[in-house]
Scaffold this motif. Structure first.
Motif, short mmCIF file in Angstrom:
data_model
loop_
_atom_site.label_atom_id
_atom_site.label_comp_id
_atom_site.label_asym_id
_atom_site.label_seq_id
_atom_site.Cartn_x
_atom_site.Cartn_y
_atom_site.Cartn_z
N ASP A 1 0.78 -1.15 0.08
CA ASP A 1 -0.02 -0.01 -0.01
C ASP A 1 0.90 1.49 -0.06
OD1 ASP A 1 -2.64 -1.15 0.42
OD2 ASP A 1 -1.64 -2.13 2.12
N VAL A 2 0.46 2.10 -0.95
CA VAL A 2 1.19 3.41 -0.75
C VAL A 2 -0.06 4.80 -0.69
CG1 VAL A 2 1.38 3.48 -3.31
CG2 VAL A 2 2.66 4.90 -1.75
N PRO A 3 0.10 5.55 0.52
CA PRO A 3 -0.87 6.39 0.72
C PRO A 3 -0.70 7.57 0.01
CG PRO A 3 0.29 6.23 2.66
CD PRO A 3 0.89 5.20 1.70
N LEU A 4 -1.37 8.27 -0.88
CA LEU A 4 -1.17 9.54 -1.58
C LEU A 4 -1.77 10.60 -0.78
CD1 LEU A 4 -1.94 8.34 -5.26
CD2 LEU A 4 0.30 8.42 -3.90
N GLU A 5 -1.05 11.28 0.07
CA GLU A 5 -1.78 12.19 0.81
C GLU A 5 -1.16 13.55 0.85
OE1 GLU A 5 -0.66 9.77 4.36
OE2 GLU A 5 1.41 9.79 3.74
N ARG A 6 -0.23 13.71 0.12
CA ARG A 6 0.20 15.27 -0.10
C ARG A 6 0.60 15.83 -1.46
NH1 ARG A 6 6.56 16.02 1.36
NH2 ARG A 6 6.18 17.87 0.11
N TYR A 7 0.86 16.88 -1.61
CA TYR A 7 1.21 17.54 -2.85
C TYR A 7 2.78 17.92 -2.54
CZ TYR A 7 -3.35 18.88 -4.75
OH TYR A 7 -4.52 18.81 -5.14
N GLY A 8 3.65 17.73 -3.78
CA GLY A 8 4.89 18.30 -3.44
C GLY A 8 5.29 18.77 -4.79
N VAL A 9 6.25 19.56 -4.70
CA VAL A 9 6.97 20.11 -6.10
C VAL A 9 8.49 19.75 -6.27
CG1 VAL A 9 5.31 22.17 -6.30
CG2 VAL A 9 7.69 22.43 -5.14
N PHE A 10 8.76 19.38 -7.57
CA PHE A 10 10.19 19.46 -7.91
C PHE A 10 10.51 20.99 -8.34
CE2 PHE A 10 9.99 14.59 -8.10
CZ PHE A 10 10.31 14.28 -6.91
N SER A 11 10.85 21.78 -7.93
CA SER A 11 10.86 23.20 -8.36
C SER A 11 11.75 23.16 -9.52
CB SER A 11 11.26 24.21 -7.32
OG SER A 11 12.35 23.75 -6.60
N ARG A 12 12.94 22.52 -9.52
CA ARG A 12 14.13 22.75 -10.73
C ARG A 12 13.26 22.11 -12.31
NH1 ARG A 12 17.66 19.63 -12.56
NH2 ARG A 12 17.76 18.19 -10.90
N GLN A 13 12.52 21.17 -12.08
CA GLN A 13 11.96 20.57 -13.05
C GLN A 13 10.41 21.15 -13.34
OE1 GLN A 13 13.39 18.72 -10.86
NE2 GLN A 13 13.89 16.64 -11.22
N ARG A 14 9.94 21.84 -12.34
CA ARG A 14 8.74 22.65 -12.53
C ARG A 14 7.65 21.48 -12.53
NH1 ARG A 14 9.45 26.24 -17.46
NH2 ARG A 14 7.26 27.23 -16.76
N ILE A 15 7.89 20.75 -11.54
CA ILE A 15 6.73 19.51 -11.50
C ILE A 15 6.01 19.36 -10.10
CG2 ILE A 15 6.56 17.18 -11.08
CD1 ILE A 15 8.63 16.58 -13.42
N LEU A 16 4.69 19.44 -10.18
CA LEU A 16 3.85 19.30 -9.16
C LEU A 16 3.20 17.66 -9.22
CD1 LEU A 16 1.77 21.08 -6.95
CD2 LEU A 16 0.51 19.13 -8.10
N TRP A 17 3.73 17.22 -7.82
CA TRP A 17 3.18 15.64 -7.69
C TRP A 17 2.43 15.42 -6.47
CZ3 TRP A 17 5.24 14.16 -2.92
CH2 TRP A 17 6.53 14.89 -2.62
N ALA A 18 2.10 14.08 -6.48
CA ALA A 18 1.21 13.69 -5.30
C ALA A 18 2.13 12.55 -4.87
CB ALA A 18 -0.04 13.23 -5.71
#
Ligand code: ATP
Ligand code: MG
Length: 180
Positions: free
Chosen positions: A76-93
């Motif tokens: 199981d992997v809970p998807l519970e937060r947002y994050g960013v990789f700012s250099r790549q300009r990516i937003l993730w869960a």
């Protein structure tokens, strides 16, 4: 010799992917950028890069034939937060902390791939699902939607093919679900 650009990933069910698309839409209000297409959302376990096509065939066959020792232990992997990789300009869960079983799956997979002469990454594993590219605001939203529970029981091997205008993913093999 021809090569394929390969990666191993967890692929969400259509309903989980649809929930993640909702996460993307919500984050886009804050971060801008471009949402990934729902059917391409995934969590990368191991990125191989270009691999000779003969080895690619072998890896695909091995994955499809995976036994419990070789395959992916369910988890199981809970998807519970947002994050960013700012250099790549990516937003993730992603999860707040990497689940032990998922880290183990990553490590076992790379240990096995090393036997084929493939080199494990030096960077730590950061499990995430990329939701937005080219974000214009590098702070993730303060609040995420309700956490999503992801139970996985198989992994896929994906070829990433360059087309004019972007990449396309093609699933070349998947492991059999192992129960649990
Ligand atoms: P493009 O690079 O053409 O914009 P893409 O990033 O979707 O498209 P790939 O670069 O082939 O396609 O990447 C496939 C998957 O592997 C993505 O989830 C990507 O985030 C991940 N990935 C790519 N490079 C690495 C890397 N060096 N380390 C870890 N994961 C990677
Ligand atoms: Mg890329």
């Amino acid at each position: 010799m021809s090569t394929l650009r390969l990666f191993y990933a967890l692929w969400p069910s259509p309903s989980l992917a649809a929930s993640l698309a909702g996460w993307a839409e919500q984050a886009r209000l804050t971060c801008g950028g471009r949402a990934m297409r729902t059917e391409t959302l995934h969590l990368t376990l191991a990125f191989l890069g270009p691999v000779d096509s003969a080895l690619a065939d072998e890896l695909a066959d091995e994955l499809a034939a995976a036994t419990p020792e070789r395959g992916l232990a369910p988890g199981d992997v809970p998807l519970e937060r947002y994050g960013v990789f700012s250099r790549q300009r990516i937003l993730w869960a992603g999860p707040s902390e990497t689940p032990f079983g998922l880290q183990q799956a990553h490590d076992d997979l790379w240990q096995w791939l090393a036997g084929y002469g493939l080199t494990p990454p030096t960077q730590p594993f950061r499990p995430h699902v990329t939701l937005l590219r080219n974000i214009t605001q590098a702070e993730p939203p303060d609040d995420a939607p309700a956490p999503l529970a992801w139970h996985y029981d198989r992994m896929v091997l994906v070829a990433s093919e360059s087309l004019t205008g972007g990449s396309r993913y093609r699933i070349v093999a998947q492991s059999r679900p192992l129960g649990g």
